[in-house]
Design an enzyme around this catalytic site. Structure first.
Site, PDB file in Angstrom:
ATOM      1  N   GLY A 177     -11.228   2.815   1.184  1.00  0.00           N
ATOM      2  CA  GLY A 177     -10.710   3.194   2.501  1.00  0.00           C
ATOM      3  C   GLY A 177     -11.792   3.905   3.298  1.00  0.00           C
ATOM      4  N   GLY A 199      -7.916   9.281  -0.495  1.00  0.00           N
ATOM      5  CA  GLY A 199      -8.372  10.161   0.581  1.00  0.00           C
ATOM      6  C   GLY A 199      -8.551  11.616   0.177  1.00  0.00           C
ATOM      7  CD  GLU A 253      -5.506   1.662  -3.018  1.00  0.00           C
ATOM      8  OE1 GLU A 253      -6.667   1.732  -2.649  1.00  0.00           O
ATOM      9  OE2 GLU A 253      -4.544   1.673  -2.230  1.00  0.00           O
ATOM     10  CG  HIS A 308      -2.021   0.989   1.107  1.00  0.00           C
ATOM     11  ND1 HIS A 308      -1.814   2.338   1.324  1.00  0.00           N
ATOM     12  CD2 HIS A 308      -3.322   0.860   0.751  1.00  0.00           C
ATOM     13  CE1 HIS A 308      -2.958   2.979   1.107  1.00  0.00           C
ATOM     14  NE2 HIS A 308      -3.884   2.111   0.759  1.00  0.00           N
TER      15      HIS A 308
HETATM   16  P1  13P Z   1      -9.853   6.089   0.151  1.00  0.00           P
HETATM   17  O1  13P Z   1     -10.986   5.235  -0.370  1.00  0.00           O
HETATM   18  O2  13P Z   1     -10.121   6.660   1.509  1.00  0.00           O
HETATM   19  O3  13P Z   1      -9.404   7.112  -0.834  1.00  0.00           O
HETATM   20  O4  13P Z   1      -8.618   5.088   0.373  1.00  0.00           O
HETATM   21  C1  13P Z   1      -8.273   4.236  -0.650  1.00  0.00           C
HETATM   22  C2  13P Z   1      -7.255   3.298  -0.131  1.00  0.00           C
HETATM   23  O5  13P Z   1      -6.146   3.684   0.170  1.00  0.00           O
HETATM   24  C3  13P Z   1      -7.668   1.894   0.037  1.00  0.00           C
HETATM   25  O6  13P Z   1      -6.563   1.085   0.260  1.00  0.00           O
END
Ligand code: 13P
Length: 233
Positions: free
Chosen positions: A215, A163, A157, A85
């Site tokens: 997330g 976020g 991602e 990650h």
């Molecule tokens: P968000 O959905 O909060 O943007 O986070 C994504 C994430 O890092 C999932 O691993």
């Protein structure tokens, strides 16, 4: 279709108990994978979700204070584990070399790695996103046998989307998914980064996507239910 819930470093014990009760109400045939903090892995008691971890040690076992090994995860019925990650690459300086070892440890314990990759904003602005993704995938996957390689779930991602509430256009995501699928046609590919109940109608139009890694949304059961409902419709 997979939706993996990355709780990250959230929820105290009391909150987790209530959260779990809310999750149990979700009825869907989508494959849900809950990745809570390690301290709750043994407390998860949900019939509608599979269990995932957020991280694993790159070592087999032994004198590695604070680490949790793949075989320990396995003993808690963990079936999936996030690796690489961007938050771990950034804050723990995890390298592809370590991520590669983590993937191998997981596979040796029959746990499916969910390998996270994605470019920074700067890399996107300088049109290096494909190069970065190709390099990260290659460095982590190249030593695996084809059978092992195909077991990996890849989560795209884009770091600038995590976020932030900002998502790439569906064309931009589609282009990357196609790129990954061309190189790794047998792997499942997820999208992660600010996916929510408001943008899922748009996101679900992306061809060849096998699911999502969420997330913030994972912490909001009511919105998550809407997300899952829209995904199915
Ligand atoms: P968000 O959905 O909060 O943007 O986070 C994504 C994430 O890092 C999932 O691993």
């Amino acid at each position: 279709m997979i939706v993996a819930l990355n709780n990250k470093c959230n929820l105290n014990k009391e909150e987790f108990t209530i959260y779990q009760q809310q999750l149990q109400e979700i009825k869907t045939d989508i494959d849900l994978i809950l990745c809570p903090s390690n301290i709750y892995l043994d407390k998860v008691n949900l019939t509608n979700m599979k269990l995932g971890a957020q991280n694993v040690s790159d070592k087999e076992c032994g004198a590695y204070t604070g680490e949790v090994s793949a075989s320990q995860l396995k003993s808690l019925d963990v079936l999936y584990c996030l690796v690489g990650h961007s938050e771990r690459r950034l804050y723990q300086q995890e390298t592809n070399e370590q991520i590669k070892d983590k993937v191998k440890r997981l596979l040796s314990c029959n746990i499916i790695p969910i390998l996270c990759i994605g470019e920074t904003e700067q890399e996107r602005n300088s049109h290096q996103e494909k190069q970065v993704i190709e390099k990260d995938l290659k460095e982590v996957l190249q030593e695996l046998t084809p059978v092992e390689q195909q077991k990996i779930v890849i989560a795209y991602e884009p770091i600038w989307s995590i976020g932030t509430g900002i998502i790439p256009t569906t064309e931009e995501i589609s282009e990357i998914i196609e790129f990954i699928k061309t190189k790794y046609p047998h792997n499942k590919v997820l999208y992660g980064g600010s996916a929510n109940e408001k943008n899922i109608d748009e996101l679900k139009s992306i061809p060849n996507l096998d699911g999502y890694l969420v997330g913030g949304l994972s912490l909001k059961p009511e919105q998550l239910k809407i997300f899952l409902k829209k995904l199915k419709n």
